[in-house]
Scaffold this motif. Structure first.
Motif, PDB file in Angstrom:
ATOM      1  N   VAL A 171      33.356  21.673 -51.187  1.00 25.74           N
ATOM      2  CA  VAL A 171      31.977  21.443 -50.750  1.00 25.74           C
ATOM      3  C   VAL A 171      31.669  22.430 -49.632  1.00 25.74           C
ATOM      4  O   VAL A 171      32.206  22.306 -48.528  1.00 25.74           O
ATOM      5  N   PRO A 172      30.834  23.437 -49.903  1.00 28.91           N
ATOM      6  CA  PRO A 172      30.495  24.383 -48.837  1.00 28.91           C
ATOM      7  C   PRO A 172      29.606  23.697 -47.797  1.00 28.91           C
ATOM      8  O   PRO A 172      28.824  22.804 -48.127  1.00 28.91           O
ATOM      9  N   VAL A 173      29.750  24.101 -46.579  1.00 28.55           N
ATOM     10  CA  VAL A 173      28.934  23.540 -45.505  1.00 28.55           C
ATOM     11  C   VAL A 173      27.447  23.694 -45.830  1.00 28.55           C
ATOM     12  O   VAL A 173      26.630  22.839 -45.493  1.00 28.55           O
ATOM     13  N   SER A 174      27.124  24.749 -46.566  1.00 25.60           N
ATOM     14  CA  SER A 174      25.717  24.993 -46.894  1.00 25.60           C
ATOM     15  C   SER A 174      25.143  23.948 -47.844  1.00 25.60           C
ATOM     16  O   SER A 174      23.939  23.875 -48.053  1.00 25.60           O
ATOM     17  N   ALA A 175      25.991  23.113 -48.444  1.00 27.11           N
ATOM     18  CA  ALA A 175      25.471  22.076 -49.339  1.00 27.11           C
ATOM     19  C   ALA A 175      25.008  20.851 -48.556  1.00 27.11           C
ATOM     20  O   ALA A 175      24.344  19.978 -49.105  1.00 27.11           O
ATOM     21  N   PHE A 176      25.373  20.774 -47.291  1.00 29.98           N
ATOM     22  CA  PHE A 176      24.980  19.617 -46.484  1.00 29.98           C
ATOM     23  C   PHE A 176      23.535  19.747 -46.018  1.00 29.98           C
ATOM     24  O   PHE A 176      23.045  20.838 -45.750  1.00 29.98           O
ATOM     25  N   LYS A 177      22.841  18.620 -45.962  1.00 29.57           N
ATOM     26  CA  LYS A 177      21.508  18.542 -45.337  1.00 29.57           C
ATOM     27  C   LYS A 177      21.714  17.908 -43.961  1.00 29.57           C
ATOM     28  O   LYS A 177      22.759  17.311 -43.696  1.00 29.57           O
ATOM     29  N   PHE A 178      20.700  18.005 -43.140  1.00 24.48           N
ATOM     30  CA  PHE A 178      20.841  17.451 -41.792  1.00 24.48           C
ATOM     31  C   PHE A 178      19.809  16.377 -41.553  1.00 24.48           C
ATOM     32  O   PHE A 178      18.633  16.568 -41.855  1.00 24.48           O
ATOM     33  N   ASN A 179      20.268  15.228 -41.082  1.00 23.62           N
ATOM     34  CA  ASN A 179      19.327  14.125 -40.871  1.00 23.62           C
ATOM     35  C   ASN A 179      18.570  14.310 -39.552  1.00 23.62           C
ATOM     36  O   ASN A 179      18.781  15.298 -38.836  1.00 23.62           O
ATOM     37  N   ALA A 180      17.731  13.335 -39.265  1.00 28.55           N
ATOM     38  CA  ALA A 180      16.855  13.465 -38.107  1.00 28.55           C
ATOM     39  C   ALA A 180      17.633  13.745 -36.822  1.00 28.55           C
ATOM     40  O   ALA A 180      17.190  14.489 -35.958  1.00 28.55           O
ATOM     41  N   PRO A 225      25.187  16.112 -40.377  1.00 26.16           N
ATOM     42  CA  PRO A 225      25.225  16.575 -41.764  1.00 26.16           C
ATOM     43  C   PRO A 225      25.370  15.398 -42.733  1.00 26.16           C
ATOM     44  O   PRO A 225      26.135  14.475 -42.480  1.00 26.16           O
ATOM     45  N   THR A 226      24.624  15.433 -43.804  1.00 25.49           N
ATOM     46  CA  THR A 226      24.732  14.413 -44.857  1.00 25.49           C
ATOM     47  C   THR A 226      24.644  15.141 -46.191  1.00 25.49           C
ATOM     48  O   THR A 226      24.202  16.289 -46.249  1.00 25.49           O
ATOM     49  N   LEU A 227      25.032  14.448 -47.243  1.00 27.37           N
ATOM     50  CA  LEU A 227      24.904  15.022 -48.585  1.00 27.37           C
ATOM     51  C   LEU A 227      23.850  14.235 -49.349  1.00 27.37           C
ATOM     52  O   LEU A 227      23.670  13.030 -49.113  1.00 27.37           O
ATOM     53  N   PRO A 228      23.148  14.892 -50.269  1.00 28.01           N
ATOM     54  CA  PRO A 228      22.170  14.178 -51.092  1.00 28.01           C
ATOM     55  C   PRO A 228      22.850  13.068 -51.904  1.00 28.01           C
ATOM     56  O   PRO A 228      24.060  13.113 -52.143  1.00 28.01           O
ATOM     57  N   LYS A 229      22.033  12.089 -52.320  1.00 30.06           N
ATOM     58  CA  LYS A 229      22.524  10.919 -53.063  1.00 30.06           C
ATOM     59  C   LYS A 229      23.423  11.320 -54.243  1.00 30.06           C
ATOM     60  O   LYS A 229      24.479  10.735 -54.478  1.00 30.06           O
ATOM     61  N   GLY A 230      22.950  12.328 -54.998  1.00 35.83           N
ATOM     62  CA  GLY A 230      23.690  12.759 -56.186  1.00 35.83           C
ATOM     63  C   GLY A 230      25.086  13.254 -55.831  1.00 35.83           C
ATOM     64  O   GLY A 230      26.071  12.945 -56.512  1.00 35.83           O
ATOM     65  N   HIS A 231      25.154  14.022 -54.751  1.00 36.56           N
ATOM     66  CA  HIS A 231      26.458  14.490 -54.280  1.00 36.56           C
ATOM     67  C   HIS A 231      27.351  13.328 -53.886  1.00 36.56           C
ATOM     68  O   HIS A 231      28.541  13.294 -54.203  1.00 36.56           O
ATOM     69  N   ASP A 233      22.234  16.907 -31.557  1.00 32.76           N
ATOM     70  CA  ASP A 233      22.998  15.680 -31.323  1.00 32.76           C
ATOM     71  C   ASP A 233      24.383  15.769 -31.934  1.00 32.76           C
ATOM     72  O   ASP A 233      25.377  15.351 -31.338  1.00 32.76           O
ATOM     73  N   ALA A 234      24.390  16.284 -33.145  1.00 30.79           N
ATOM     74  CA  ALA A 234      25.667  16.388 -33.853  1.00 30.79           C
ATOM     75  C   ALA A 234      26.611  17.292 -33.086  1.00 30.79           C
ATOM     76  O   ALA A 234      27.797  16.997 -32.930  1.00 30.79           O
ATOM     77  N   ILE A 235      26.060  18.384 -32.604  1.00 30.90           N
ATOM     78  CA  ILE A 235      26.908  19.307 -31.856  1.00 30.90           C
ATOM     79  C   ILE A 235      27.429  18.633 -30.604  1.00 30.90           C
ATOM     80  O   ILE A 235      28.605  18.697 -30.281  1.00 30.90           O
ATOM     81  N   LYS A 236      26.547  17.904 -29.975  1.00 30.88           N
ATOM     82  CA  LYS A 236      26.958  17.215 -28.758  1.00 30.88           C
ATOM     83  C   LYS A 236      28.069  16.205 -29.072  1.00 30.88           C
ATOM     84  O   LYS A 236      29.135  16.204 -28.449  1.00 30.88           O
ATOM     85  N   SER A 237      27.810  15.391 -30.094  1.00 28.69           N
ATOM     86  CA  SER A 237      28.777  14.367 -30.463  1.00 28.69           C
ATOM     87  C   SER A 237      30.092  15.007 -30.862  1.00 28.69           C
ATOM     88  O   SER A 237      31.176  14.542 -30.518  1.00 28.69           O
ATOM     89  N   GLU A 245      35.963  15.967 -29.337  1.00 26.82           N
ATOM     90  CA  GLU A 245      36.891  16.744 -30.158  1.00 26.82           C
ATOM     91  C   GLU A 245      36.708  18.244 -29.973  1.00 26.82           C
ATOM     92  O   GLU A 245      37.550  19.044 -30.370  1.00 26.82           O
ATOM     93  N   ASN A 246      35.566  18.623 -29.436  1.00 30.94           N
ATOM     94  CA  ASN A 246      35.340  20.030 -29.138  1.00 30.94           C
ATOM     95  C   ASN A 246      35.393  20.936 -30.363  1.00 30.94           C
ATOM     96  O   ASN A 246      35.843  22.059 -30.310  1.00 30.94           O
ATOM     97  N   ASN A 247      34.997  20.395 -31.502  1.00 35.86           N
ATOM     98  CA  ASN A 247      34.995  21.223 -32.708  1.00 35.86           C
ATOM     99  C   ASN A 247      33.908  20.709 -33.646  1.00 35.86           C
ATOM    100  O   ASN A 247      33.941  19.554 -34.058  1.00 35.86           O
ATOM    101  N   PRO A 248      32.941  21.536 -33.975  1.00 37.12           N
ATOM    102  CA  PRO A 248      31.804  21.071 -34.778  1.00 37.12           C
ATOM    103  C   PRO A 248      32.192  20.613 -36.171  1.00 37.12           C
ATOM    104  O   PRO A 248      31.424  19.927 -36.851  1.00 37.12           O
ATOM    105  N   LEU A 249      33.400  20.951 -36.661  1.00 36.88           N
ATOM    106  CA  LEU A 249      33.787  20.521 -38.003  1.00 36.88           C
ATOM    107  C   LEU A 249      34.082  19.030 -38.076  1.00 36.88           C
ATOM    108  O   LEU A 249      34.081  18.437 -39.152  1.00 36.88           O
ATOM    109  N   ARG A 250      34.325  18.445 -36.911  1.00 34.74           N
ATOM    110  CA  ARG A 250      34.646  17.017 -36.856  1.00 34.74           C
ATOM    111  C   ARG A 250      33.614  16.158 -37.604  1.00 34.74           C
ATOM    112  O   ARG A 250      33.961  15.232 -38.322  1.00 34.74           O
ATOM    113  N   VAL A 251      32.328  16.493 -37.437  1.00 31.80           N
ATOM    114  CA  VAL A 251      31.287  15.640 -38.037  1.00 31.80           C
ATOM    115  C   VAL A 251      31.331  15.693 -39.569  1.00 31.80           C
ATOM    116  O   VAL A 251      30.934  14.749 -40.236  1.00 31.80           O
ATOM    117  N   TYR A 252      31.809  16.809 -40.112  1.00 28.74           N
ATOM    118  CA  TYR A 252      31.922  16.889 -41.582  1.00 28.74           C
ATOM    119  C   TYR A 252      33.038  15.979 -42.071  1.00 28.74           C
ATOM    120  O   TYR A 252      32.902  15.263 -43.056  1.00 28.74           O
TER     121      TYR A 252
END
Lengths: 644, 644
Positions: free
Chosen positions: B221-230, B234-240, B268-272, B277-284
């Motif tokens: 799953v490439p990062v580019s397939a993720f959408k971003f919520n409000a 990062p989230t994935l569409p229902k179908g995914h 927010d995601a970056i902050k969280s 964890e100091n690494n943006p991949l954590r949220v994925y």
């Protein structure tokens, strides 16, 4: 409960009890548990099976007595003839052959068929067959046929054939032949197993060796075999103790047969037994536990090799295949091996350069087949100890290990001392000449990884007075009995896999005769025409007095002279201590071969062995010549060859 | 760390990361661990391998970077062409077929060979191949040849072929055909696996079904397939989400490919992510874990059947073999089945004896094939509910189950109500006539355990107006795609085992078309000459618009009328809820058959099916008729037959 904690004895820690009486199977199991035993052996003679075998009948009413899991793990069945009035000890006393009438013989198969079916229905793990001593030779084919039939349809059921460990050689021979009849007629089926019955006296330890190669599954020790010490506690004679410990190590489960309980139990033992547990059998379980816990723990090496016991591995083909990182990693852990190499290089340096480097020229040492560099490191250590500075070439064909060597070169700061050469030693062109050429190309059978061909190719760049380490190596063979490996190999099914030699940590096997020298190679080989083909016929003589036995193939070893008296060996008599890089090699026979008594013409085992080669490959062929002439194994290398 | 706790998803709980950059492999793994991932995918392009592929080069210096265990469990390799400048997305954008020049094509094999060797040397579990979308059709045979060669020598190495899940049917077809080229040329090797690449959009769920029957090992799953919520997470569409959950259940491991990190990540995601964890991949990773943990838990039945998923079992032969106690025990646990039987007997009793027993005669019910008695118990329950007293005969041929029935008779105090008869129903002689004859002789394919032959034999003692429960049964077949089972069956190697039908809990498979009726049997059969042989040709039509696919064999089911509208069924459309006694049956094809697009002539699958019999046996023969004519499977029952 387990007799003790051991990782190396498989299920031997679970002992069983064969009670003298049992009112119902559920209570029988509970009683056994309370005393310490983990399973019970009970009769299969159910009145409603319609076998017509007279009582006493089984304590099992129906399968509803227990959950299916309990049937499988906590109960083994005893076939009727074992305790029926027509068989048993009385009969043996009356002369063996004369046991039972024609009608019994004709009904034997039917009874076994019904009881095997019943045992299988219940989901039992095994059925214990009557002792072969209680049955005549004429009955054996009937028993074997019933066993064979059961093996065709009862997928999981094992058959444990009772065979007494007899003191008398004649009796041993007759028992062995009856057992052999059952297992050979049922085509060496892996669910046909031995239940050795230990009597009051045992033969000499050497006469017990035969059982190590046989498929022993359990050992039945009758209460009458126990002696009682001053305090009245049951003990077994020294010989029994040692043999039981050998059996424990093979994973054999002990079953105590309650044949004479209470007759001779001392007052203290009864008191001790009845006080906390209220069952005199407790002291027998405690004695077994004492024996089990008293076994020597495996050494560190033995513990590391546990998973490899009797596990077949295809020999490496480092010339054809590139070894993997993990393989190098394992071999590099063998310190003894590299210390021995270091010593050989050290001695050679001192001999050739007694006063250090002569005439300003730095001595040249080449490591041919350097892998990830352990021999380079050993050679540099030797150079330092000998105070002889050297220039090292590390020649390696594996493009992946080459990357490791480059990495190591950088890490170890070798600079100009070590040159990494990414070449096959047979094809490298260099004007340099090596004073010492070090290699580790030996397989379990010495030359089987093509060390001769590689070193013949590399000796072009060995100086005229140069030394090869190793200087020579010799292979050895011994005939062995090993039901375990025979079964493993048969399971492979394909011809190709059944006539391949395997590297294996031989464990459950019996050496049938002393090993003999097979092929020897010396380096450098300055012959005008180098011929690495070989042929030998070996005649092995089993020790005088050996009883009948069975031959499954040949174990192979090697011995190598690294330099003068610095040896490397996996031959049992001269094995380099604590070295674990090589397991023996096993050359299987497709069919097991029965061996008669040594004193009766069954003492000689002869085999022809070839080392053959063609343009692109080298292989072994062999053929049994005595006691039977077998077809050639692996003709033209059809199933196995090492590629050049 | 695992994404969550599940017993049913195998290794899917371990996710991987394919980082955009990695300075050295050891740090790369540490970073991945900190974020939650369990393994990393890194390039294999090592400068010293001499492949000539330009940089960037791998972050692996040599095998000394890690312990061998880490190489195996924590790293997968990426073959160069995946990221090299000649391949990749640019190339796909430029039109696929035109990628690379002649020289690239001629070097492709050499690069793959070296990188496979390097991966195998390191001990990696798998190498990820370039996406088929980035390579031309002409290159496929070269890739396939390199893969095939690696499979010959690299014992444990898997190859994961990247295939994008395309939205466009034409593109899907081309991708599928390229994948098919690789796996077919490498002879469907079980180490050749799919790495599905999920893009930004996915096709309809029905268009994703094709992958369930394919050997999918990982999902990228490439990062580019993720959408971003409000909130910027990062989230994935229902179908995914749905598709990933299907893949998780199949044990597929997800790899997040960091292709566009930070471009669109919310504040927010970056902050969280950066706070603890100091690494943006954590949220994925957290999102994957959320998806994984949110899956519905398996039902109790599903949990009990876990170990049976795609596990081949030989069909029972209760007529030839005596069933074992544990087998009865398992079947008796199926309450639904016996409640349904009870209902059928109840209805039949009410219909035939509306006012209770007529004229003083007690109605006679016979259970033919009584086993350990569950149908006797069900019939007695029905009798009580219907307030119609009955006399029951329990006929059973298994001498061991007979013992259980006698025991049960005593325990349940059946007295004169139930008579136990130890007979084969085909040979029992009795003057009694049954008003109702109850049996449970059905196999997964209805008649495959010889219910017709048994009941034809037993109907001698069915009263003229007697009722058989069941009254009829019908078998059904559907063509399926199942790489998993095909591999299992090929591993059996022997012809005999490759043309045998198997009972199996079908799991990783795709139904290619709707099932169709095959054979039907009615009881009693009052025909003058009873003929239980049958022949049918079935024509299946795949749904319009179906893309290419692969056929591995046919799934079989049955539907039975027990009495009037009381049904028992394992046909998917009408499956009796919560009944677990029968899994489907699978009729394998020796060779997988490629199916073209349905709209392009690849929609029809035809098969001939026979039920044949000889004096002592009954068997099926079948043969594919379309899209290819195959040789007859199991002619004359040479490999499989049910014995009479």
């Amino acid at each position: 409960m387990p007799l003790g904690k051991r990782a190396d004895c498989k299920n031997a820690k679970y002992a069983g009890i064969w009670p003298s009486r049992c009112a119902n199977v559920c209570d029988g199991i509970q009683e056994a548990f309370q005393v310490g035993f983990d399973f019970v052996a009970v009769s299969l003679n159910h009145e409603k099976l319609g076998t017509g075998v007279p009582g006493p009948h089984t304590c099992i009413r129906s399968d509803l007595d227990l959950q299916s899991q309990s049937w499988t793990s906590q109960v083994v069945g005893i076939a009727s003839a074992a305790s029926g009035p027509a068989g048993g000890e009385d009969c043996m006393g009356a002369g063996g052959h004369e046991c039972g009438g024609e009608s019994r013989r004709s009904e034997l198969s039917a009874v076994l068929e019904k009881e095997f079916g019943w045992a299988s229905y219940l989901g039992l793990q095994a059925v214990i067959l009557p002792s072969v001593a209680s049955q005549s030779e004429e009955e054996m084919p009937l028993v074997a046929q019933a066993v064979s039939q059961a093996m065709m349809s009862k997928t999981f059921l094992q058959v444990w054939v009772q065979v007494p460990v007899a003191l008398d050689r004649g009796e041993h021979g007759r028992n062995y032949d009856k057992w052999h009849c059952i297992r050979a007629l049922s085509n060496y089926h892996q669910q046909v197993r031995l239940a050795l019955v230990l009597g009051e006296d045992l033969p000499e330890p050497s006469d017990l060796d035969v059982w190590t190669g046989e498929p022993v599954r359990s050992a039945i020790v009758p209460v009458s075999a126990f002696k009682f010490n001053a305090k009245g506690y049951p003990t077994l004679p020294k010989g029994h103790q040692n043999f039981l410990r050998r059996l424990f190590r093979m994973g054999v489960q002990v079953i105590v047969r309650d044949d004479a309980l209470g007759h001779r139990l001392g007052a203290d033992a009864i008191k001790s037994a009845q006080d906390p547990e209220n069952n005199p059998l407790r002291v027998y379980w405690e004695y077994l536990s004492f024996l089990f816990r008293g076994m020597e723990q495996p050494t560190e090496n033995e513990a590391a090799e546990l998973d490899y016991r009797d596990y077949l591995q295809s020999p490496l083909q480092p010339l054809q295949d590139h070894l993997e990182s993990a393989t190098y990693e394992v071999f590099e852990r063998d310190q003894t091996k590299y210390t021995t190499y270091e010593e050989a290089v050290y001695r050679a340096l001192l001999d050739k350069f007694p006063g250090g480097a002569s005439g300003g020229r730095t001595p040249v040492l080449m490591v041919v087949g350097a892998g990830r560099g352990p021999l380079v490191l050993a050679s540099l250590r030797a150079s330092k100890r000998a105070k002889v500075g050297i220039k090292v070439y590390a020649v390696e064909k594996n493009p992946n290990a080459y990357i490791t060597l480059l990495h190591l070169h950088q890490k170890e700061k070798w600079g100009d001392t070590v040159t990494i050469v990414h070449q096959d030693m047979r094809h490298w062109n260099t004007t340099e000449r090596a004073d010492i050429m070090v290699s580790e190309l030996l397989g379990s059978f010495g030359d089987n990884e093509l060390s001769p061909e590689c070193l013949d190719g590399a000796q072009r760049f060995l100086a005229e007075d140069g030394v090869s380490i190793p200087q020579s190596y010799t292979s050895y063979l011994a005939p062995i009995s090993t039901s375990k490996l025979h079964e493993e190999i048969r399971n492979l099914k394909e011809l190709k896999l059944m006539e391949t030699p395997y590297v294996v940590k031989l464990f459950a096997h019996t050496l049938l005769a002393e090993n003999q020298e097979v092929f020897r190679f010396d380096h450098p080989n300055r012959a005008e025409v180098v011929d690495n083909e070989r042929f030998r016929t070996l005649h092995f003589e089993r020790p005088a007095g050996s009883g009948p036995g069975i031959l499954h193939g040949f174990a192979g070893y090697f011995e190598s002279v690294l330099y003068k008296d610095v040896l490397l060996s996996i031959r049992p008599e001269t094995h380099t201590p604590n070295m674990f890089s090589w397991f023996p090699i096993f050359f299987p026979l497709a069919r097991p071969v029965y061996l008669g008594c040594a004193d009766d013409g069954g003492g000689r085992i002869s085999v022809h062995v070839w080392r053959r080669s063609a343009r692109h490959k080298v292989w072994y062929e062999y053929a049994l010549a005595s006691p039977e002439v077998h077809p050639l194994v692996n003709p033209e290398g059809r199933s196995y060859a090492a590629e050049l």
